[in-house]
Design a protein around this motif. Structure first.
Motif, PDB file in Angstrom:
ATOM      1  N   THR A  22     -38.089   0.143-135.556  1.00  0.00           N
ATOM      2  CA  THR A  22     -39.488  -0.191-135.799  1.00  0.00           C
ATOM      3  C   THR A  22     -40.336   0.272-134.610  1.00  0.00           C
ATOM      4  N   LYS A  23     -39.827  -0.030-133.410  1.00  0.00           N
ATOM      5  CA  LYS A  23     -40.552   0.381-132.193  1.00  0.00           C
ATOM      6  C   LYS A  23     -40.686   1.906-132.143  1.00  0.00           C
ATOM      7  N   CYS A  24     -39.608   2.605-132.446  1.00  0.00           N
ATOM      8  CA  CYS A  24     -39.644   4.072-132.403  1.00  0.00           C
ATOM      9  C   CYS A  24     -40.641   4.623-133.417  1.00  0.00           C
ATOM     10  N   PHE A  66     -43.248   3.079-134.558  1.00  0.00           N
ATOM     11  CA  PHE A  66     -44.575   2.776-134.027  1.00  0.00           C
ATOM     12  C   PHE A  66     -45.019   3.859-133.059  1.00  0.00           C
ATOM     13  N   ASN A  88     -37.757  -8.259-142.108  1.00  0.00           N
ATOM     14  CA  ASN A  88     -36.467  -7.607-142.355  1.00  0.00           C
ATOM     15  C   ASN A  88     -35.300  -8.575-142.287  1.00  0.00           C
ATOM     16  N   LEU A  99     -35.486  -1.459-141.574  1.00  0.00           N
ATOM     17  CA  LEU A  99     -35.611  -0.984-140.195  1.00  0.00           C
ATOM     18  C   LEU A  99     -35.149  -2.081-139.263  1.00  0.00           C
ATOM     19  N   THR A 128     -35.133  -3.616-135.294  1.00  0.00           N
ATOM     20  CA  THR A 128     -36.299  -3.750-134.418  1.00  0.00           C
ATOM     21  C   THR A 128     -36.522  -2.501-133.558  1.00  0.00           C
ATOM     22  N   SER A 129     -35.445  -1.932-133.038  1.00  0.00           N
ATOM     23  CA  SER A 129     -35.596  -0.730-132.207  1.00  0.00           C
ATOM     24  C   SER A 129     -36.175   0.426-133.012  1.00  0.00           C
ATOM     25  N   ILE A 158     -44.196  -5.772-134.314  1.00  0.00           N
ATOM     26  CA  ILE A 158     -42.743  -5.550-134.376  1.00  0.00           C
ATOM     27  C   ILE A 158     -42.018  -6.863-134.680  1.00  0.00           C
ATOM     28  N   ASN A 194     -48.542  -4.213-130.476  1.00  0.00           N
ATOM     29  CA  ASN A 194     -47.300  -3.700-131.054  1.00  0.00           C
ATOM     30  C   ASN A 194     -46.200  -4.763-131.083  1.00  0.00           C
ATOM     31  N   ILE A 196     -42.507  -7.654-138.344  1.00  0.00           N
ATOM     32  CA  ILE A 196     -41.659  -6.795-139.178  1.00  0.00           C
ATOM     33  C   ILE A 196     -40.185  -7.201-139.038  1.00  0.00           C
ATOM     34  N   GLY A 197     -39.797  -7.530-137.813  1.00  0.00           N
ATOM     35  CA  GLY A 197     -38.421  -8.003-137.586  1.00  0.00           C
ATOM     36  C   GLY A 197     -38.123  -9.222-138.444  1.00  0.00           C
ATOM     37  N   THR A 200     -30.151   1.363-123.440  1.00  0.00           N
ATOM     38  CA  THR A 200     -30.611   1.785-124.768  1.00  0.00           C
ATOM     39  C   THR A 200     -32.040   1.298-124.992  1.00  0.00           C
ATOM     40  N   MET A 201     -32.293   0.061-124.586  1.00  0.00           N
ATOM     41  CA  MET A 201     -33.633  -0.514-124.744  1.00  0.00           C
ATOM     42  C   MET A 201     -34.627   0.172-123.821  1.00  0.00           C
ATOM     43  N   GLN A 221     -27.101   2.496-133.435  1.00  0.00           N
ATOM     44  CA  GLN A 221     -26.746   1.949-132.111  1.00  0.00           C
ATOM     45  C   GLN A 221     -27.821   2.291-131.099  1.00  0.00           C
ATOM     46  N   ASP A 222     -28.263   3.551-131.155  1.00  0.00           N
ATOM     47  CA  ASP A 222     -29.215   4.037-130.169  1.00  0.00           C
ATOM     48  C   ASP A 222     -30.394   4.677-130.900  1.00  0.00           C
ATOM     49  N   ALA A 223     -31.391   3.859-131.173  1.00  0.00           N
ATOM     50  CA  ALA A 223     -32.510   4.319-131.986  1.00  0.00           C
ATOM     51  C   ALA A 223     -33.274   5.437-131.276  1.00  0.00           C
ATOM     52  N   ALA A 224     -33.467   5.306-129.955  1.00  0.00           N
ATOM     53  CA  ALA A 224     -34.231   6.310-129.209  1.00  0.00           C
ATOM     54  C   ALA A 224     -33.552   7.672-129.329  1.00  0.00           C
ATOM     55  N   LYS A 281     -34.665   3.187-123.119  1.00  0.00           N
ATOM     56  CA  LYS A 281     -35.101   4.432-123.769  1.00  0.00           C
ATOM     57  C   LYS A 281     -36.124   4.132-124.863  1.00  0.00           C
ATOM     58  N   VAL A 282     -35.877   3.037-125.593  1.00  0.00           N
ATOM     59  CA  VAL A 282     -36.790   2.675-126.679  1.00  0.00           C
ATOM     60  C   VAL A 282     -38.182   2.359-126.118  1.00  0.00           C
ATOM     61  N   PHE A 283     -38.210   1.751-124.902  1.00  0.00           N
ATOM     62  CA  PHE A 283     -39.487   1.380-124.285  1.00  0.00           C
ATOM     63  C   PHE A 283     -39.821   2.312-123.108  1.00  0.00           C
TER      64      PHE A 283
END
Lengths: 251, 127
Positions: free
Chosen positions: B71-73, B75, A65, B66, B68-69, A58, A54, A61-62, A8-9, B33-36, A11-13
């Protein structure tokens, strides 16, 4: 390192992983000239700078939140505590309401049965309350109930529990206390209430009190025990009010 | 080209993308669960818009939370808008926060920092 990362991560990165793979390939390519390498290095540096920029944002912001979330959680806990308090207190007197004092009475009864110790309860009622209401009005009546509750609260011991049982009726649960000891508490309460003047009109009231403990007649149920205190209170009223009566089996 | 509308879920934003006006609206909370996966259709819509409509874009953000994931998306999404802006297009990002909500305001300011595209942080009062 790529294989250990949560898909999942990944995909985010995905852009960052793609860049990493590309630069790794370039590093292995023997045909790349020194100039090209220098250029790639500049690009890599720029992506790294962006990534760092970034990452710091992030993270900031984390943190914001997380703080927000914890503050919301704290507020929720605070509201829960307030809600719980209002669910167990009587609105007028701010002593326990009927349902909560009955819960505590049930708990005391169950514990006494389980551990074979003793507890007492006192049921008390303001004498001639109807006359106060009729003569001085409901506001004065409310004030009398409130002030009487306050006086009682000042006389019970820390381990005793006290609540409004009905209109002008109150119940006190006294753990690890026999009827004789409860009588001493009851008398202190009775005298204090009788000596107190209430409000600008200097109203005076008396109370009658009935007592029983968990050994007298060995009540099998909560209702049975309550019935005995009720009878004792009735007798206190019948024999002249402003008095304390302990239940005896042969009455 | 089609508009894109994603209704808010328990843990996802409400998103609407208008192909005619170029207005993208995001509001609510985001901790999927899956932000991407969640943001993928929005990225696809944006690419489609950039390639086929190629007109002005306004991004309105009413964010309450938001993870963290997400937030990244977001961005990455704004980075893509910044590239589009640097190519000479008109892009405007509006970050809205309730007047008393300093956390959301600060979050907006963090987003805003170092960006070269027009990005404003705007307070509104709850009526």
């Amino acid at each position: 390192m790529n294989d250990d990362i949560d898909p999942t991560m990944k995909k985010v990165f995905k852009h960052e992983f793609l860049a990493l793979n590309n630069y790794q390939l370039i590093g292995k390519d023997l045909n790349v000239s020194e100039d090209e390498l220098r250029q790639h290095y500049q690009h890599l540096l720029e992506s790294y700078r962006l990534l760092l920029q970034n990452a710091t944002k992030i993270t900031a912001i984390g943190d914001i939140n997380q703080k927000k979330l914890f503050e919301a959680f704290e507020e929720l806990e605070r509201q829960k505590a307030i809600l719980y308090q209002s669910s167990i207190l009587d609105y007028l007197t701010q002593v326990y309401n009927r349902s909560h004092i009955m819960q505590l009475f049930d708990d005391a009864f169950a514990q006494t049965k389980r551990y074979q110790n003793i507890f007492s309860c006192i049921l008390l009622d303001i004498d001639d309350f109807k006359a106060i209401n009729d003569t001085h009005g409901h506001l004065a009546g409310d004030l009398v109930i409130k002030e009487t509750a306050r006086q009682i609260s000042g006389q019970i011991r820390e381990t005793d529990a006290f609540g409004r049982y009905g209109g002008e009726e109150f119940l006190i649960v006294l753990p690890n206390t026999n009827a004789e000891e409860a009588r001493q508490v009851a008398e202190k309460i009775r005298i204090t209430v009788a000596e107190t003047t209430i409000g600008e009109q200097n109203l005076r009231v008396t109370i009658s009190l009935g007592i029983s403990d968990s050994l007298i007649d060995k009540p099998k149920t909560q209702d049975e025990m309550l019935h005995k205190v009720d009878l004792a209170l009735y007798k206190a009223k019948e024999t002249g009010k402003n008095r304390t009566v302990t239940y005896t089996p042969f009455d | 080209m089609n508009n894109l509308i994603i209704n808010a879920g328990k843990d996802t934003l409400n998103i609407s993308c208008d192909s005619v006006t170029g207005i993208i609206d995001m509001r609510g909370i985001s901790y999927p669960q899956d932000a991407a996966d969640f943001f993928n259709p929005v990225f696809d819509w944006l690419e489609n818009y950039i390639n086929n409509v190629a007109a002005d874009i306004t991004l309105n953000l009413h964010i309450d939370y938001l993870n963290t994931s997400s937030t990244k998306c977001l961005f990455d999404f704004i980075d893509r808008l910044e590239d589009y802006y640097k190519q000479g297009n008109t892009v405007q990002v509006n970050w809205y926060h309730e007047a008393h909500d300093d956390d959301i305001k600060e979050t907006g300011l963090e987003f805003q920092e170092d960006l070269e595209l027009p990005f404003v942080v705007l307070a509104y009062s709850k009526s």
